[in-house]
Each structure stands twice: as C-alpha cells, then as structure tokens.
Design an enzyme around this catalytic site. Structure first.
Site, PDB file in Angstrom:
ATOM      1  N   ASP A   1       0.771  -1.196  -0.027  1.00  0.00           N
ATOM      2  CA  ASP A   1      -0.256  -0.049  -0.044  1.00  0.00           C
ATOM      3  C   ASP A   1       0.966   1.161   0.058  1.00  0.00           C
ATOM      4  OD1 ASP A   1      -2.321   1.646   0.308  1.00  0.00           O
ATOM      5  OD2 ASP A   1      -3.196   0.366   1.660  1.00  0.00           O
TER       6      ASP A   1
ATOM      7  N   ASP B   1     -10.833   1.811  -2.969  1.00  0.00           N
ATOM      8  CA  ASP B   1     -11.470   1.856  -1.996  1.00  0.00           C
ATOM      9  C   ASP B   1     -13.027   1.809  -1.990  1.00  0.00           C
ATOM     10  OD1 ASP B   1      -9.362   1.133  -0.394  1.00  0.00           O
ATOM     11  OD2 ASP B   1      -8.904   3.266   0.311  1.00  0.00           O
TER      12      ASP B   1
HETATM   13  C1  DGJ Z   1      -6.014   1.793   2.019  1.00  0.00           C
HETATM   14  C2  DGJ Z   1      -6.303   0.551   1.318  1.00  0.00           C
HETATM   15  O1  DGJ Z   1      -6.729   1.177  -0.038  1.00  0.00           O
HETATM   16  C3  DGJ Z   1      -7.402  -0.279   2.098  1.00  0.00           C
HETATM   17  O2  DGJ Z   1      -7.607  -1.333   1.376  1.00  0.00           O
HETATM   18  C4  DGJ Z   1      -6.550  -0.759   3.467  1.00  0.00           C
HETATM   19  O3  DGJ Z   1      -5.514  -1.740   2.877  1.00  0.00           O
HETATM   20  C5  DGJ Z   1      -6.309   0.560   4.138  1.00  0.00           C
HETATM   21  N1  DGJ Z   1      -5.551   1.320   3.316  1.00  0.00           N
HETATM   22  C6  DGJ Z   1      -5.229  -0.048   5.381  1.00  0.00           C
HETATM   23  O4  DGJ Z   1      -4.762   1.195   6.020  1.00  0.00           O
END
Ligand code: DGJ
Length: 691
Positions: A446, A514
């Site tokens: 991430d 997301d």
């Molecule tokens: C952002 C990601 O897009 C989510 O799926 C998740 O992993 C969060 N970060 C966790 O902090």
C-alpha cells in the site's frame, strides 16, 4: 517486424494489423511518417518523399511532424527533451547510427557534443513501445530538465476527441470524452505516485464507437509523478508528449558516464473502436507486462472492511474459517498486524508482528490458514513511517523533508526517502526477513499519502528524489520477487492510486478502488477496463449497507456479480453473515471459479456501459462465453433490452447453461439475448458454449 529502406533513413515497424514509420531527412530531422493501418516500406518511402513545407518567421514546418521534438532551434511545440550543460541549454543533434534487435526492435542514436540520445522502438503485437536513453558522455554535468519517453503524432483529421480516466480517492478511473480544442490539455500527477486523479492513459478518436472506428491510445509505464500533454496544433495535427516528472524544475543530474532511461510509453492504433483498442491493450498486458499472467488469480478474502485496525490472531482465524467455508483460496490480513499499529497513528515502519495481537508471530496464523486449505497474505506499506514508531525515533532524517520546515503529516504519516541507500537496505532487510519468517504467499503493498515535502537535506541535487524513489521501489519489488518467487504482489495506493503499466510489470494485480459499493464500481470498472484487463482488477464483495462510503443497501447477488467482473475477493465481515448468506456466497464463489478462466483470460466486450439502466460485459474465450449483466433500476415496468453479443460465429449455435436454450449465433449477434432482469439492483451471470 522492422523494414528499412535502402537509404537507411526510413524505418517501418509493423504488427499484425498496424504500422509505424519514421524518416530522417538529410538535415538529420527525424520526422514522423505514419501510424495506422499496416503499410509496405514502399508506402513509407512515398511518404518520405513528401517534402517539408518551407520555414516561415512565425511557423516551423517541424512542428507537429517530429518524432521527438527537442528544445532548441526552430521549434515552438512542447519539447520532449530539455537539457542544460555548463555551456548552454537545448539540443542540436546529429544522427549517429541505427540498430535493430530481433525482428521487432529499432534503436536510433543521435549525438550532441558529448550527449548521446537513443530513441528506442519495440513492436509488441500492435502496441508500439517507445522509450529514450540520454547519456552524458563527456560534460562535467548534464542537467536533465525534462526527458519525455515519447512524442506521439496523430494524422491530420477534423474533430479530434480526447478520452481520459479521471477521478479522486474512492472514485477512480471514470471515463470522460470531450472535443479537443486548440492548445494543450495536460494531465498527470505531481504527487509522487501515479495518483487517483488520472490513470496515465489517453485515447483519441474522431468518430469511433465501442466497436467501430479509429482509436489511438497511449499509456505510460511509470509509478511516480508524470505528465502527459495532448496538443491540438494550429493545423489538424495532434501530438501527445509524456514521461516521468511533472514540472520542468529538473529531473536528474547526470555525472560523466551516467545515463537516464525513461519509462516506456506505449501506444496503439486500432480500427475496432474503443472495444478493439481495449482488447489489444489487454492482450498486450497479459502477454508482455503482467508477471505470470497465464495463471488464474485466486479468490481472496481481505480483512480490512471487516475488522479495520482491531485485529488479533483468534479473530482473524474466525474469519479464515468462514472464508474457507465459502471457498476462498487466499486469506489476506490487512493493516494492523505489526508494531504498535492499533490505529493509523502509530507503527508504520516497524515490520514485526505486534506481540499482543500475534504472540506466536505470523507463522502460527499462516500455518493455520494453510491448514484450512488457503494461501496466506499480508498487508504492508513500506514506503511510509509514522512519527510514532521505533523507526522514526531511530532515524528522523530518513524521511523526505525540507530543512527548517514543518513536516506535513497526512494520515499521521511521513514518506521515507527511498532514494537513500540506507533506507533501501533497511526495507530490503525488513521485508526479506518478514517473508522468510512465515509461509506468506501474497503481499498487498500500500501507499497512503502523496509527497508534500520532497526535500533531501545534504543532497546536491535533491530533485532526483522523485525519480529515484520510484526506481528504488521497483528495485525492491524486483529483488523481493527474485528472492521469494512464490509470493504474489498487489499494488494498492489508498485504492487505485498506483495503477500503471510500470507497477504492473512487477505486481500480479491491483486494488482498483477503496470504493466497494457494487453500483459505483460498475462505472469505475468500466473506466479501468479501457486499459487494463480483468485479470489484474481486484474487486471485493463487502457488507450491505456499504460501510465505507455511502450506506447503500444492495442484494448479495448484485454485489457478487459486480465483483465477478474482475479478480473476485470478499471483504465483508463474514462472522456477521447469516447461514443463508454464507450458503449463497458459496454458490457464487463456485460459479466464479467455473467462469474464471473466461473472465480472467478471455476477450472483453463491453455490451452496454453503466448509465442508469441495464449494463453488461461479455467475455469470450474459445467456445466459451460469459455475460455479466446488471440492472440498476427498472422503469415503467419495461423489460430490460436484449443484449446483442459480440465476436460470435453467426453460423454456429450456442447453448445457454442457465436456461438450456440453444441460440443461433446470427440471432445473438443481431437480435440479442434476454436477461430476464427485473426491479432494482438485479444482476445475472449467463454462460454460453458454442456447440
Ligand atoms: C488503504 C487501502 O486501500 C485499504 O484497502 C486498506 O488496506 C487500508 N489502506 C489500510 O490502511
């Protein structure tokens, strides 16, 4: 294939359906000749005989005709290359030599007083890959203010339209098309990562539809800041110039002997409309970009929406048991397993399991997940650090910062300066140790904030940090992949903030957004599919009402069919799902596994875009067809329109597995297939086979 005219100054690259030609004049001007349908070398030679119009004091005949316009001389278009040495600024090159490699690569070398510029071309199917190398062969210093990967020149046409994929967090990859007017349209990212705001892709057409007409597309393979400028020039020509870096404030400083190679900027011409262009992009990525693309991606469970930061071994195991029960193949523990990470305020940088939450380390959970018949995956965000972490307390100077200025925290975190070798060593060591400590099969990588204070105190040329960060990221991923060949990687950046052809050469799939609302997702997926294949598009089924974004209530059926258009995942809190919901989920997962080869490796036809009523996509692989259809809302009691299928043999018959009916290909192509969808948020999967 590469053809070369007898004079050695006209080159023609051809794929199965398209050609690309260029020509060097006696004055060493490198001109663009052709990009479009396949032609012969004689055609390119005929085009090369067309002389340039004369120079005028206010217009340059080179503008809009050059392959790679440099700064300097009679040029007024945006330069792709801008160089500064001790003596001067700009480039005046002389042709050196050309070379071919294999039967699909061409390299053209130019020299300018100790600076060597090599233009690279490679045909991959009908995709032309272009990139450039600039080498300092003798100057004390060469400052690269700008070095784009390519300039693309489109033919004279009236009424160009520009399509792009725009967005923001939780609303990425939305397709928009508008007439191109005179001047420049500039898109990009000055954020240090690819960004949610634009996918590095554009498409240009004049009158194309989904399945007909000419479409030109260009996509950049770079995961840092980038810029693409689409210029409608005073005549009917369009040029698209793009590469790494957003501004002209400086890219890199080349010491004697050093060189810079741009990312790859890929382009294609298709006469099959937007659908044809997408299928060519998808085939290209599956064949040449995405690692192990021939392998199916497993159905995963991800813990983020279910448990957020509040996690423990016991609770993850409870989820894992349920996930295994519905047929999940890969269980991924998201954020919250390491350091003091009980919220987003602490822990980033300390990549060891939290001893309170995982007293036996990760191995115990990983072994139990394997025992349940699933692979085990883990979340990391290696490029970041929370000020509240062991790492930051030990090395506050390892972050990007400007001396004497506030360090901007976003999501309570700072960006590590990956251009530093000590940071690179630390991350390699931490991640290699992590992957060796437990049987980990999957890493979700991430990146949750943009660059804001990209300074590097003490470094003579801190601007290099922008490029070197991405290079270090790529090197780290490459090294981890080589050392742990069984581990698959997902690129995530707060959802779809890092999706591009560069990161996809070293990751197996990407987190699309997301936003897991199944209706919003149809639009995001529609945009995403313009460039990228279903094989890399992660999509989760989450809870209803939607917890992340909008509270929308949607049936499980709709949520599943929406997510089945990509790499299916489950992200809901399975411990809260009823026995009926779990049983239904199991049926959908089983169905997905059946259609997976067609979805992940087949050809995509977008039958109807998501625009309020019925939308649908079709995947075709050999004799197998899968149609996914969604009805957002039924109005006035009217039945949903029939779906005209694509790519079928009109003389063949096709049996629908769902209804048992046999349809004639010609009828499906011309009259269509009824879905039987009704009401609001209805969805279906239809499987057909040629008999
Ligand atoms: C952002 C990601 O897009 C989510 O799926 C998740 O992993 C969060 N970060 C966790 O902090």
């Amino acid at each position: 294939m590469v053809d070369i005219a007898e004079d050695g100054r006209t080159w023609l690259l051809s794929g199965p359906a398209s050609s690309y030609a260029l020509h060097l004049t006696d004055a060493d001007e490198l001109l663009h000749l052709h990009w479009g349908p396949r032609i012969a070398i004689e055609d390119a030679e005929a085009l090369a005989r067309d002389p340039l119009p004369g120079y005028w004091p206010f217009e340059s005949p080179l503008d809009g005709r050059e392959e790679y316009p440099v700064e300097g001389g009679p040029r007024f278009v945006r330069p792709a290359l801008s160089v500064r040495t001790e003596e001067r600024r700009g480039t005046e090159w002389r042709f050196g030599s050309y070379a071919t490699q294999g039967d699909n690569e061409l390299h053209l070398r130019f020299d300018d007083d100790g600076i060597t510029i090599t233009l690279h071309y490679r045909m991959r199917g009908d995709v032309v890959e272009r990139w450039v190398t600039v080498e300092n062969g003798g100057h004390a210093r060469v400052e690269l203010l700008r070095a784009d990967a390519a300039t693309w020149t489109l033919p004279d046409r009236d009424g160009w339209r520009l399509s792009q994929l725009h967005g923001r967090w939780a609303a990425e990859s939305r397709l928009t098309t508008a007439p191109l007017t005179y001047g420049e349209k500039v898109i990009g990212s000055r954020r240090g990562h690819t960004g949610h705001q634009h996918l590095p892709w554009v498409a240009l057409d004049t009158d194309a539809t989904e399945e007909h007409g000419e479409v030109y597309g260009c996509a950049l393979g770079w995961s840092g800041s980038w810029r693409m400028a689409v210029a409608q020039l005073p005549d009917a020509r369009v040029q698209i110039t793009g590469g790494a870096g957003y501004d002209d404030s400086g890219l890199l400083l080349l010491q004697p002997g050093e060189s810079y190679t741009t990312p790859v900027f890929a382009g294609l011409w298709s006469e099959g409309g937007f659908g044809g262009a997408s299928r060519t992009w998808h085939a290209y990525q599956r064949a040449y970009v995405v690692p192990d693309a021939e392998r199916d991606r497993p159905v995963l469970f991800n813990s983020w929406e279910a448990t957020n930061f509040d996690i423990s071994e016991e609770q993850q195991l409870a989820l894992a048991r349920r996930a295994a029960g519905i047929g999940v193949e890969l269980f991924v523990v998201d954020d919250g397993w390491f350091g003091a990470r009980t919220s987003d305020r602490a822990g980033l940088g300390d990549w060891t399991p939290n001893p309170d939450r995982f007293p036996q380390g990760l191995k115990s959970l990983a072994d139990q997940v394997h025992g349940l018949g699933m692979q085990f995956g883990i979340w990391v965000e290696p490029e970041m650090v929370n000020p509240d972490s062991e790492l930051y307390r030990a090395h506050p100077d390892w972050v990007q910062y400007q001396p004497g200025r506030r360090r901007t925290e976003l999501r309570n975190q700072l960006v590590l300066n990956l251009a530093r070798e000590d940071v690179q060593h630390y991350l390699w060591d931490q991640l290699d140790t992590l992957l060796s400590s437990a049987p980990i099969d999957y890493v979700k990588w991430d990146f949750n904030r943009c660059f804001t204070d990209a300074g590097w105190p003490g470094e003579a040329y801190p601007q290099r940090l922008w490029v070197d960060h991405v290079r270090a990221l790529y090197a780290l991923l490459d090294r981890l992949r080589a050392a742990h060949p069984g581990v698959a990687f997902e690129s995530c950046s707060g959802g779809g903030g890092r999706i591009d052809l560069g990161v996809l050469t070293r990751t197996d799939q990407v987190w699309t957004s997301d936003n897991t609302d199944p209706l919003d997702r149809l639009a995001i997926q529609h945009g995403f599919s313009q460039l990228h294949p279903a094989r890399v598009m992660a999509a989760w089924v989450t809870d209803s009402p939607n917890t992340q974004l909008n509270g929308r209530v949607s049936p499980l059926r709709f949520r599943f069919v929406s997510a089945m258009a990509g790499v299916l995942g489950i992200g809901g809190d399975l411990t809260e799902w009823s026995a009926e919901e779990l049983a239904e989920a199991r049926r959908w997962v089983d169905l997905y596994k059946e259609i997976r080869p067609v979805v992940q490796h087949g050809e995509l036809y977008r039958l109807r875009p998501p625009a309020g009523g019925l939308s649908a996509v079709q995947y075709l692989r050999g004799a197998e067809i899968v149609v996914l259809a969604w009805l957002q809302a039924q109005s006035h009691g009217e039945s949903a329109p029939a779906l005209r299928l694509r790519g079928l043999d009109p003389a063949a018959s096709y049996e629908c597995r769902e209804t048992g009916e046999v349809h004639r290909g010609a009828v499906l192509l011309h009259h269509g297939l009824r879905t039987g969808l009704k009401g609001d948020l209805d969805a279906t999967v239809l499987r057909l086979r040629r008999i």
